[in-house]
Design a protein around this motif. Structure first.
Motif, PDB file in Angstrom:
ATOM      1  N   ASP A  62       0.830  -1.206   0.000  1.00 17.21           N
ATOM      2  CA  ASP A  62       0.000   0.000   0.000  1.00 17.21           C
ATOM      3  C   ASP A  62       0.862   1.252   0.000  1.00 17.21           C
ATOM      4  O   ASP A  62       0.592   2.207  -0.746  1.00 17.21           O
ATOM      5  CB  ASP A  62      -0.922   0.011   1.228  1.00 17.21           C
ATOM      6  CG  ASP A  62      -2.028  -1.030   1.146  1.00 17.21           C
ATOM      7  OD1 ASP A  62      -2.358  -1.464   0.027  1.00 17.21           O
ATOM      8  OD2 ASP A  62      -2.567  -1.416   2.202  1.00 17.21           O
ATOM      9  N   ALA A  65       2.519   1.759  -3.391  1.00 21.66           N
ATOM     10  CA  ALA A  65       1.565   2.261  -4.383  1.00 21.66           C
ATOM     11  C   ALA A  65       1.228   3.725  -4.121  1.00 21.66           C
ATOM     12  O   ALA A  65       1.102   4.528  -5.065  1.00 21.66           O
ATOM     13  CB  ALA A  65       0.303   1.417  -4.365  1.00 21.66           C
ATOM     14  N   GLU A  66       1.070   4.104  -2.868  1.00 20.55           N
ATOM     15  CA  GLU A  66       0.736   5.490  -2.528  1.00 20.55           C
ATOM     16  C   GLU A  66       1.865   6.442  -2.917  1.00 20.55           C
ATOM     17  O   GLU A  66       1.621   7.527  -3.468  1.00 20.55           O
ATOM     18  CB  GLU A  66       0.435   5.596  -1.033  1.00 20.55           C
ATOM     19  CG  GLU A  66      -0.877   4.943  -0.633  1.00 20.55           C
ATOM     20  CD  GLU A  66      -1.009   4.733   0.862  1.00 20.55           C
ATOM     21  OE1 GLU A  66      -0.107   5.201   1.614  1.00 20.55           O
ATOM     22  OE2 GLU A  66      -1.990   4.104   1.297  1.00 20.55           O
ATOM     23  N   ALA A  69       1.924   6.562  -6.725  1.00 14.44           N
ATOM     24  CA  ALA A  69       0.745   7.271  -7.227  1.00 14.44           C
ATOM     25  C   ALA A  69       0.927   8.777  -7.121  1.00 14.44           C
ATOM     26  O   ALA A  69       0.528   9.538  -8.017  1.00 14.44           O
ATOM     27  CB  ALA A  69      -0.491   6.833  -6.447  1.00 14.44           C
ATOM     28  N   ASP A  70       1.554   9.213  -6.037  1.00 19.05           N
ATOM     29  CA  ASP A  70       1.795  10.645  -5.840  1.00 19.05           C
ATOM     30  C   ASP A  70       2.767  11.187  -6.887  1.00 19.05           C
ATOM     31  O   ASP A  70       2.614  12.319  -7.361  1.00 19.05           O
ATOM     32  CB  ASP A  70       2.349  10.884  -4.431  1.00 19.05           C
ATOM     33  CG  ASP A  70       2.483  12.344  -4.099  1.00 19.05           C
ATOM     34  OD1 ASP A  70       1.464  13.067  -4.152  1.00 19.05           O
ATOM     35  OD2 ASP A  70       3.606  12.786  -3.795  1.00 19.05           O
ATOM     36  N   VAL A  76      -4.459   5.542  -6.553  1.00 16.91           N
ATOM     37  CA  VAL A  76      -3.690   4.472  -5.923  1.00 16.91           C
ATOM     38  C   VAL A  76      -4.055   3.102  -6.479  1.00 16.91           C
ATOM     39  O   VAL A  76      -3.175   2.286  -6.782  1.00 16.91           O
ATOM     40  CB  VAL A  76      -3.883   4.498  -4.385  1.00 16.91           C
ATOM     41  CG1 VAL A  76      -3.241   3.270  -3.751  1.00 16.91           C
ATOM     42  CG2 VAL A  76      -3.267   5.768  -3.801  1.00 16.91           C
ATOM     43  N   GLU A  77      -5.338   2.825  -6.615  1.00 16.09           N
ATOM     44  CA  GLU A  77      -5.743   1.501  -7.101  1.00 16.09           C
ATOM     45  C   GLU A  77      -5.286   1.270  -8.533  1.00 16.09           C
ATOM     46  O   GLU A  77      -4.876   0.165  -8.897  1.00 16.09           O
ATOM     47  CB  GLU A  77      -7.262   1.330  -6.983  1.00 16.09           C
ATOM     48  CG  GLU A  77      -7.759   1.256  -5.544  1.00 16.09           C
ATOM     49  CD  GLU A  77      -7.043   0.179  -4.736  1.00 16.09           C
ATOM     50  OE1 GLU A  77      -6.918  -0.959  -5.250  1.00 16.09           O
ATOM     51  OE2 GLU A  77      -6.603   0.474  -3.603  1.00 16.09           O
ATOM     52  N   THR A  79      -2.646   2.662  -9.806  1.00 13.55           N
ATOM     53  CA  THR A  79      -1.199   2.498  -9.692  1.00 13.55           C
ATOM     54  C   THR A  79      -0.838   1.068  -9.316  1.00 13.55           C
ATOM     55  O   THR A  79       0.126   0.495  -9.839  1.00 13.55           O
ATOM     56  CB  THR A  79      -0.630   3.477  -8.651  1.00 13.55           C
ATOM     57  OG1 THR A  79      -0.910   4.823  -9.061  1.00 13.55           O
ATOM     58  CG2 THR A  79       0.875   3.305  -8.498  1.00 13.55           C
ATOM     59  N   LYS A  80      -1.610   0.463  -8.413  1.00 23.38           N
ATOM     60  CA  LYS A  80      -1.368  -0.936  -8.045  1.00 23.38           C
ATOM     61  C   LYS A  80      -1.500  -1.854  -9.259  1.00 23.38           C
ATOM     62  O   LYS A  80      -0.692  -2.772  -9.446  1.00 23.38           O
ATOM     63  CB  LYS A  80      -2.346  -1.371  -6.949  1.00 23.38           C
ATOM     64  CG  LYS A  80      -2.065  -0.803  -5.578  1.00 23.38           C
ATOM     65  CD  LYS A  80      -3.073  -1.345  -4.555  1.00 23.38           C
ATOM     66  CE  LYS A  80      -2.789  -0.794  -3.162  1.00 23.38           C
ATOM     67  NZ  LYS A  80      -3.766  -1.308  -2.161  1.00 23.38           N
TER      68      LYS A  80
END
Length: 227
Positions: A62, A65-66, A69-70, A76-77, A79-80
């Motif tokens: 998590d 990914a966060e 994503a930034d 985020v999802e 990006t995962k």
């Protein structure tokens, strides 16, 4: 080849990437994939460098990914999903044709027959490498640091490896190709270290003396450990 006194060794742990196979062989195979997603891999590299400095995380994937994503300005999802498609699944196919380094299977077999426990501890998923060149049958423990929650050089994954092996850290030799992550991480965890030197160190006679062993051929490693 550099050698210090090893003492009694009961187990040997191995990194995978750049240690069990030559890194350049992956780079050649993934060149088109890398250039196709070069911006993504650039940002991913920055994130991984940051995560190498972090303590253990309960939610490693998590956080990864966060952070990514930034950087890429993506939910985020999503990006995962991109991480899975581009990095984890995207690179898996390239390992189907990459050979392991010369004498690696022979070394694993020799250590196993000598009664040494064997572990694999990698910053990338071991299952990404498929059958690990037939080495799994010799392994007592196979671990990915991402699942543990901390990347090398954190001492935490090395301690988990020792616990899973049931062997005291000072009786474990860890083999890797990175001074910063493999040698420093294992030494800080109380283990012995074996540095798999790049060819240029042998070519220019520049051995690294910060590890307990430095070697450039797996038969050298066998000879040192089993002598």
């Amino acid at each position: 080849m550099n050698i210090r006194g090893l003492g009694e060794i009961e187990a040997v742990g191995f990194d995978i990437d750049g240690t069990l196979y030559k890194q350049w062989q992956l780079h050649v195979r993934m060149a088109f994939h890398f250039f196709r997603y070069n911006q993504f891999f650039m940002h991913y590299g920055f994130v991984r460098n940051e995560m190498h400095r972090m303590d253990r995380l309960e939610n490693f994937f998590d956080v990864q990914a966060e952070l990514l994503a930034d950087r890429i300005h993506c939910p985020v999802e999503e990006t995962k999903l991109r991480l899975q498609r581009i990095v984890y699944d995207g690179l898996r196919v390239h390992f189907e044709t990459i050979p392991c380094c010369r004498y690696v299977p022979e070394t694993f077999r020799a250590f196993h027959e000598a009664g040494l426990k064997i572990a694999v501890l990698s910053d990338f998923p071991p299952e990404q490498k498929g059958e690990l060149w037939g080495l799994k049958k010799y392994c007592d423990v196979i671990l990915g640091t991402e699942d543990i929650g901390a990347l090398k050089p954190s001492v935490y994954p090395f301690r988990v490896m020792a616990e899973k092996l049931g062997v005291a850290p000072e009786r474990i030799l860890y083999v890797g190709n990175s001074i910063k992550y493999d040698v420093a991480g294992s030494n800080n965890a109380g283990m012995k270290s074996a540095y798999f030197e790049p060819f240029w160190r042998k070519l220019f006679h520049c051995p690294y003396r910060g590890a307990d062993i430095s070697f450039n051929d797996y038969r050298q490693l066998q000879k040192i450990v089993l002598q």
